[in-house]
Design a protein around this motif. Structure first.
Motif, PDB file in Angstrom:
ATOM      1  N   VAL A   1       0.877  -1.169   0.000  1.00 44.12           N
ATOM      2  CA  VAL A   1       0.000   0.000   0.000  1.00 44.12           C
ATOM      3  C   VAL A   1       0.912   1.216   0.000  1.00 44.12           C
ATOM      4  O   VAL A   1       1.861   1.283   0.778  1.00 44.12           O
ATOM      5  N   PHE A   2       0.655   2.151  -0.903  1.00 48.96           N
ATOM      6  CA  PHE A   2       1.464   3.365  -0.918  1.00 48.96           C
ATOM      7  C   PHE A   2       0.559   4.579  -1.056  1.00 48.96           C
ATOM      8  O   PHE A   2      -0.563   4.491  -1.549  1.00 48.96           O
ATOM      9  N   ILE A   3       1.074   5.699  -0.555  1.00 52.82           N
ATOM     10  CA  ILE A   3       0.333   6.964  -0.582  1.00 52.82           C
ATOM     11  C   ILE A   3       1.083   7.918  -1.503  1.00 52.82           C
ATOM     12  O   ILE A   3       2.264   8.200  -1.286  1.00 52.82           O
ATOM     13  N   LEU A   4       0.381   8.397  -2.519  1.00 53.73           N
ATOM     14  CA  LEU A   4       0.957   9.355  -3.460  1.00 53.73           C
ATOM     15  C   LEU A   4       0.538  10.764  -3.057  1.00 53.73           C
ATOM     16  O   LEU A   4      -0.555  10.966  -2.519  1.00 53.73           O
TER      17      LEU A   4
ATOM     18  N   LEU B   1      -8.551   9.590  -2.880  1.00 50.97           N
ATOM     19  CA  LEU B   1      -7.964  10.633  -2.037  1.00 50.97           C
ATOM     20  C   LEU B   1      -8.529  10.501  -0.629  1.00 50.97           C
ATOM     21  O   LEU B   1      -9.740  10.556  -0.429  1.00 50.97           O
ATOM     22  N   LYS B   2      -7.669  10.293   0.345  1.00 52.18           N
ATOM     23  CA  LYS B   2      -8.088  10.098   1.743  1.00 52.18           C
ATOM     24  C   LYS B   2      -7.373  11.103   2.638  1.00 52.18           C
ATOM     25  O   LYS B   2      -6.254  11.516   2.361  1.00 52.18           O
ATOM     26  N   LYS B   3      -8.023  11.433   3.732  1.00 52.08           N
ATOM     27  CA  LYS B   3      -7.419  12.304   4.740  1.00 52.08           C
ATOM     28  C   LYS B   3      -6.408  11.487   5.537  1.00 52.08           C
ATOM     29  O   LYS B   3      -6.667  10.355   5.899  1.00 52.08           O
TER      30      LYS B   3
ATOM     31  N   GLY C   1      -3.850  12.319   0.702  1.00 49.12           N
ATOM     32  CA  GLY C   1      -2.998  11.581  -0.223  1.00 49.12           C
ATOM     33  C   GLY C   1      -3.813  10.556  -0.987  1.00 49.12           C
ATOM     34  O   GLY C   1      -4.885  10.137  -0.554  1.00 49.12           O
ATOM     35  N   PHE C   2      -3.306  10.150  -2.146  1.00 47.66           N
ATOM     36  CA  PHE C   2      -3.946   9.113  -2.962  1.00 47.66           C
ATOM     37  C   PHE C   2      -3.427   7.753  -2.510  1.00 47.66           C
ATOM     38  O   PHE C   2      -2.241   7.459  -2.628  1.00 47.66           O
ATOM     39  N   TYR C   3      -4.320   6.920  -1.999  1.00 50.19           N
ATOM     40  CA  TYR C   3      -3.953   5.582  -1.540  1.00 50.19           C
ATOM     41  C   TYR C   3      -4.099   4.593  -2.691  1.00 50.19           C
ATOM     42  O   TYR C   3      -5.062   4.649  -3.454  1.00 50.19           O
ATOM     43  N   HIS C   4      -3.132   3.666  -2.778  1.00 48.32           N
ATOM     44  CA  HIS C   4      -3.169   2.647  -3.816  1.00 48.32           C
ATOM     45  C   HIS C   4      -2.658   1.325  -3.253  1.00 48.32           C
ATOM     46  O   HIS C   4      -1.708   1.314  -2.466  1.00 48.32           O
ATOM     47  N   LEU C   5      -3.285   0.226  -3.642  1.00 48.93           N
ATOM     48  CA  LEU C   5      -2.913  -1.103  -3.178  1.00 48.93           C
ATOM     49  C   LEU C   5      -2.493  -1.962  -4.358  1.00 48.93           C
ATOM     50  O   LEU C   5      -3.165  -1.966  -5.392  1.00 48.93           O
ATOM     51  N   LEU C   6      -1.378  -2.661  -4.218  1.00 44.16           N
ATOM     52  CA  LEU C   6      -0.940  -3.650  -5.192  1.00 44.16           C
ATOM     53  C   LEU C   6      -0.765  -4.980  -4.474  1.00 44.16           C
ATOM     54  O   LEU C   6      -0.036  -5.065  -3.494  1.00 44.16           O
TER      55      LEU C   6
END
Length: 122
Positions: free
Chosen positions: A8-11, A46-48, A59-64
């Motif tokens: 999980v990364f936050i952009l 986009l999450k707080k 930030g934009f959260y993304h899961l791989l």
């Protein structure tokens, strides 16, 4: 032997949609170029943030979710650290119980709205 991992990364929130997609594709390419296999990819939006990072509150959260050799994780994390668009990331190995849970989650087994409708029919 390949293992299952989840990253999980936050952009940073200042990115356009195209820049965000390019960053995600870059990390997917790192996985696939090193003989890994991407099982699932989710954009959480986009999450707080719980606390500000680099003076940003969102930030934009993304899961791989992917399957790869253990040596690939260090290569992926080096790329995540080098990319200035990434504010935070976390990679974890997934055990067999989490694999079953993730499979059920992808199929919608935990979707609250559908589960309420099914129990109402009973």
């Amino acid at each position: 032997m390949k293992k299952n991992y989840e990253t999980v990364f936050i952009l940073t929130p200042v990115l356009s949609d195209d820049q965000m997609k390019d960053a995600v594709l870059k990390f997917i390419k790192v996985i696939t170029d090193n003989k890994g296999e991407v099982i699932n990819e989710e954009h959480w939006g986009l999450k707080k943030l719980a606390y500000s990072i680099e003076h940003k509150n969102t930030g934009f959260y993304h899961l791989l979710e992917f399957k790869a050799e253990p040596s690939l994780v260090s290569k992926l994390e080096i790329e995540l650290r080098r990319d200035e668009k990434v504010m935070r990331f976390l990679t974890v190995a997934i055990d067999k119980h989490a694999l079953i849970y993730n499979e059920r989650r992808r199929k919608g087994a935990f979707n609250k709205k559908e589960n309420k409708e099914e129990t109402a029919k009973k």
